[in-house]
Structure formats: structure tokens, C-alpha cells
Design a protein around this motif. Structure first.
Motif, PDB file in Angstrom:
ATOM      1  N   ASP A  29      38.087  28.358  49.666  1.00  0.00           N
ATOM      2  CA  ASP A  29      38.338  29.370  48.642  1.00  0.00           C
ATOM      3  C   ASP A  29      37.164  29.496  47.664  1.00  0.00           C
ATOM      4  OD1 ASP A  29      39.950  31.417  47.736  1.00  0.00           O
ATOM      5  OD2 ASP A  29      40.887  30.156  46.192  1.00  0.00           O
ATOM      6  N   THR A  32      34.234  33.788  47.155  1.00  0.00           N
ATOM      7  CA  THR A  32      34.110  34.848  46.162  1.00  0.00           C
ATOM      8  C   THR A  32      33.125  34.489  45.059  1.00  0.00           C
ATOM      9  OG1 THR A  32      36.012  33.977  44.958  1.00  0.00           O
ATOM     10  CG2 THR A  32      36.425  35.745  46.553  1.00  0.00           C
ATOM     11  N   GLY A  97      42.066  41.475  50.339  1.00  0.00           N
ATOM     12  CA  GLY A  97      42.036  41.010  48.950  1.00  0.00           C
ATOM     13  C   GLY A  97      40.718  40.385  48.550  1.00  0.00           C
ATOM     14  N   GLU A 101      38.791  40.388  44.564  1.00  0.00           N
ATOM     15  CA  GLU A 101      38.569  39.048  44.007  1.00  0.00           C
ATOM     16  C   GLU A 101      37.080  38.803  43.740  1.00  0.00           C
ATOM     17  OE1 GLU A 101      39.649  35.518  42.404  1.00  0.00           O
ATOM     18  OE2 GLU A 101      41.044  37.020  43.166  1.00  0.00           O
ATOM     19  N   LYS A 104      36.107  40.773  40.664  1.00  0.00           N
ATOM     20  CA  LYS A 104      36.642  40.114  39.463  1.00  0.00           C
ATOM     21  C   LYS A 104      35.786  38.899  39.099  1.00  0.00           C
ATOM     22  CE  LYS A 104      40.353  37.522  39.320  1.00  0.00           C
ATOM     23  NZ  LYS A 104      41.711  37.053  39.511  1.00  0.00           N
ATOM     24  N   GLU A 105      35.353  38.167  40.108  1.00  0.00           N
ATOM     25  CA  GLU A 105      34.510  36.986  39.886  1.00  0.00           C
ATOM     26  C   GLU A 105      33.157  37.387  39.287  1.00  0.00           C
ATOM     27  OE1 GLU A 105      33.693  32.948  39.865  1.00  0.00           O
ATOM     28  OE2 GLU A 105      35.545  33.798  40.637  1.00  0.00           O
TER      29      GLU A 105
END
Length: 147
Positions: A29, A32, A97, A101, A104-105
Motif C-alpha cells: 500500500d 500512491t 481507486g 488516492e 490526494k497524496e
């Protein structure tokens, strides 16, 4: 033809390593976070280095700066094109998605869409290819210095 096949082969391997690295980051994860994409330059440079090194080992007498430069560019371009295609597939089909993400990061994204982000990935890969090839060729160029 043999030189081009060597470049394409190393480009395929380099793109496979880039894709594997991206997927490992996705498992953790961390895909991003744009900071981790800096290691892509190291992977690309190593692939270019190995392609040029093997080419020089196979035919040291026929090796020239121009030939090595061409090998590095083709290797990097193949890796960049394949990784960009994978990135586009991943962002649109596999993980819808991912792009929101990522934006946004990046704290905003300036209204970027998947096309713009994919274009940036391609341009970054091509720029990395050019800079890496120039840097690697400094290691392999023939010196005319006598002293």
C-alpha cells in the motif's frame, strides 16, 4: 539487428522489474506515494547499464559511443513504453481507486486526470532514459587520452 534485439530484450526485462516493483509497492500500500517512484530511475539505469555492458563485451572492437547511446535509448524507451501501458491499465481497469488516492497524496493534483498522469509517467520515463544513458555512457566511452 543483433544490437536491437539485445536492447529490446533488456527493455522487456527492465519493464518487468519496474512492473514487479510497482506491484510490490501496491501490496505494501505504498504505490500512491510518489517518493517511491525515484527508485524507478535506479532500475532503469541498471537495465541500460547491463545492456550497454553486454554489448561492449560481445564486440569490443565494433563498440562506439554512438552505438552504446543507441542501445541505451532503445532499452529505456522499450521499458518506458511497456511500463506506461501497464500503468494506464492498472489505473483504469485493475484499481480504479488508485488515481484518486494518488492525487490526494500529491495534495491536489491540479485537476489532473488519468491521461495527464499517464503522460507524466511516460515523460518521466523518457527523461530518465536520456539522463541514465548519458551517465552510463561516461563509464563505457573510449578514452583518447594518452597520458
Amino acid at each position: 539487428m543483433k544490437k536491437i534485439s539485445l536492447s529490446i530484450r533488456f527493455g522487456l526485462v527492465t519493464s518487468a522489474v519496474l512492473i514487479a516493483y510497482f506491484l510490490i509497492l501496491a501490496l505494501l500500500d505504498k504505490n500512491t506515494n510518489p517518493v517511491f517512484s525515484f527508485f524507478n530511475a535506479v532500475i532503469t539505469a541498471f537495465g541500460i547499464y547491463e545492456a550497454i555492458r553486454l554489448s561492449k563485451l560481445e564486440s569490443p572492437d565494433a563498440f562506439s559511443y554512438g552505438e552504446g547511446f543507441k542501445i541505451g535509448l532503445i532499452t529505456g524507451f522499450v521499458a518506458t513504453i511497456l511500463f506506461t501501458a501497464f500503468f494506464l491499465f492498472y489505473a483504469t481497469e485493475f484499481n480504479s481507486g488508485f488515481l484518486p488516492e494518488l492525487l490526494k497524496e500529491m495534495h491536489g493534483g491540479l485537476g489532473a486526470d488519468v491521461g495527464m498522469i499517464t503522460f507524466v509517467v511516460a515523460i518521466m520515463g523518457l527523461a530518465t532514459t536520456l539522463v541514465s544513458t548519458l551517465a552510463v555512457m561516461q563509464l563505457f566511452k573510449n578514452s583518447k587520452k594518452l597520458a
